[in-house]
Design an enzyme around this catalytic site. Structure first.
Site, short mmCIF file in Angstrom:
data_model
loop_
_atom_site.label_atom_id
_atom_site.label_comp_id
_atom_site.label_asym_id
_atom_site.label_seq_id
_atom_site.Cartn_x
_atom_site.Cartn_y
_atom_site.Cartn_z
N LYS A 13 -2.70 -85.70 96.99
CA LYS A 13 -3.02 -84.32 97.02
C LYS A 13 -4.68 -85.10 96.28
O LYS A 13 -5.66 -84.46 96.40
CB LYS A 13 -3.04 -82.98 95.90
CG LYS A 13 -1.74 -82.34 97.01
CD LYS A 13 -1.41 -81.05 96.18
CE LYS A 13 -0.82 -81.62 94.63
NZ LYS A 13 0.28 -81.47 94.23
N ARG A 88 -0.66 -72.49 92.78
CA ARG A 88 0.33 -73.36 92.48
C ARG A 88 1.33 -72.59 92.60
O ARG A 88 3.22 -72.00 92.98
CB ARG A 88 1.04 -73.71 91.43
CG ARG A 88 1.20 -75.32 91.86
CD ARG A 88 1.32 -76.26 90.72
NE ARG A 88 1.42 -77.49 90.56
CZ ARG A 88 1.12 -78.35 90.65
NH1 ARG A 88 -0.15 -78.29 90.09
NH2 ARG A 88 1.68 -79.79 90.06
N ARG A 127 5.74 -96.29 92.28
CA ARG A 127 4.89 -96.12 91.46
C ARG A 127 4.94 -96.70 90.72
O ARG A 127 4.06 -97.45 89.39
CB ARG A 127 3.86 -95.36 92.10
CG ARG A 127 2.11 -95.75 92.87
CD ARG A 127 1.68 -94.94 93.06
NE ARG A 127 2.33 -93.46 93.32
CZ ARG A 127 2.09 -92.44 94.38
NH1 ARG A 127 1.49 -92.78 95.55
NH2 ARG A 127 2.64 -91.18 94.25
N ARG A 139 2.51 -91.33 83.38
CA ARG A 139 2.87 -90.21 83.09
C ARG A 139 4.40 -89.56 83.11
O ARG A 139 5.17 -90.27 82.85
CB ARG A 139 2.46 -89.71 83.96
CG ARG A 139 1.07 -88.84 83.83
CD ARG A 139 0.32 -88.35 85.45
NE ARG A 139 1.07 -87.15 85.74
CZ ARG A 139 0.78 -86.08 86.66
NH1 ARG A 139 -0.49 -86.42 87.77
NH2 ARG A 139 1.21 -85.21 86.59
N ARG A 150 9.77 -80.65 89.31
CA ARG A 150 8.41 -80.32 89.45
C ARG A 150 8.64 -80.48 91.12
O ARG A 150 7.69 -78.92 91.38
CB ARG A 150 7.69 -81.80 89.43
CG ARG A 150 7.42 -81.88 88.02
CD ARG A 150 6.43 -83.02 87.24
NE ARG A 150 5.62 -83.76 88.66
CZ ARG A 150 5.16 -84.75 88.56
NH1 ARG A 150 5.75 -85.60 88.47
NH2 ARG A 150 3.23 -84.45 88.71
P1 AMP Z 1 -0.65 -81.99 88.42
O1 AMP Z 1 -1.57 -83.92 87.38
O2 AMP Z 1 -0.81 -81.32 89.66
O3 AMP Z 1 0.77 -82.89 88.96
O4 AMP Z 1 0.02 -81.63 87.00
C1 AMP Z 1 0.65 -81.74 86.19
C2 AMP Z 1 1.62 -80.27 85.22
O5 AMP Z 1 0.36 -79.31 84.32
C3 AMP Z 1 2.61 -79.83 86.31
O6 AMP Z 1 3.91 -80.18 86.32
C4 AMP Z 1 2.08 -78.20 85.69
O7 AMP Z 1 2.85 -78.22 84.01
C5 AMP Z 1 1.10 -78.12 84.96
N1 AMP Z 1 0.20 -77.32 86.03
C6 AMP Z 1 -0.90 -77.91 86.73
N2 AMP Z 1 -2.01 -76.84 87.56
C7 AMP Z 1 -0.99 -76.38 87.48
C8 AMP Z 1 -0.25 -74.79 87.57
N3 AMP Z 1 -2.09 -74.05 88.78
N4 AMP Z 1 0.25 -73.35 87.29
C9 AMP Z 1 0.95 -73.68 86.63
N5 AMP Z 1 0.93 -75.53 86.02
C10 AMP Z 1 -0.11 -76.71 86.10
#
Ligand code: AMP
Length: 207
Positions: A13, A88, A127, A139, A150
């Site tokens: 993404k 989400r 990765r 991360r 996740r």
């Molecule tokens: P990402 O970098 O998009 O994988 O997001 C990392 C983490 O941030 C996720 O596993 C959630 O804990 C939190 N997060 C990011 N975007 C959202 C969202 N729209 N709603 C809730 N938690 C989020």
């Protein structure tokens, strides 16, 4: 143009959203990046949100929705934006729709990057391992156990958005397992098609 990019964690993404943003000259808004930055600077996000993210669960809807509302109100987002990692949950999508509606705006595309979960798991772990071997920072949520959480969060809370956007007729599903450049080409094919349709509509309106 206002676009959201959906897909399992690790589906690509971020890469595709940043390419769309660059090409269309609109901001790339990643809620994950926003939340990580907020946690780092210890602003409004408390320790609980940090722990939730590290566990791989979703932070509360109100918190993310508030961050998105604040961000898209800025002048650089006036012409549009590409959202990566938001919405989400159905509640987030509904709050977002309400927000756009009150401003007389619409979402143009919900682009889903489709990937096989098992291939993805192997790919993300490889990765992370390679990055660790190069001595780079990985991360905190890029480990097998958290990734599983996740993926589960995606299936339970985010996957219903596919039907949500399909019912609004703005869902475009793209095979996310193809080479990165091929995925980008397919993403732009979808975007161009709508832009052309829009132009033809405008033209007809002026005839
Ligand atoms: P990402 O970098 O998009 O994988 O997001 C990392 C983490 O941030 C996720 O596993 C959630 O804990 C939190 N997060 C990011 N975007 C959202 C969202 N729209 N709603 C809730 N938690 C989020």
């Amino acid at each position: 143009m206002r676009i959201v990019v959906l897909g399992l964690p690790g589906a690509g993404k971020g890469t595709q959203a940043s390419r769309i943003a660059e090409k269309l000259d609109i901001p790339h808004l990643s809620t994950g990046d926003m939340l990580r930055a907020a946690v780092q600077s210890r602003t409004c996000i408390d320790k609980k949100a940090k722990a939730v993210m590290e566990r791989g669960e979703l932070v509360p809807d109100q918190l993310v929705v508030a961050a998105v509302i604040e961000r898209i109100a800025r002048s650089d987002a006036r012409r549009g934006f590409v959202l990566d990692g938001f919405p989400r949950t159905i509640a987030q999508a509904e709050a977002f729709d309400d927000l756009l509606h009150t401003r007389g705006l619409e979402l143009d595309h919900a682009i889903e990057l489709q990937v096989d979960e098992q291939i993805l798991l192997t790919r993300v772990m490889a990765r992370a391992r390679e990055a660790r071997e190069r001595g780079e920072q990985v991360r905190a949520d890029d480990n097998h156990e958290t990734l599983r959480i996740r993926l589960d969060a995606y299936k339970k809370q985010t996957a219903p958005l596919i039907d949500y956007y399909r019912s609004k007729d703005i869902l475009k599903s793209i095979d996310g397992l193809q080479p990165i450049d091929t995925v980008t080409e397919n993403v732009f094919r979808v975007i161009r098609r709508t832009m052309l349709k829009g132009c033809r509509g405008d033209q007809r309106a002026h005839e």
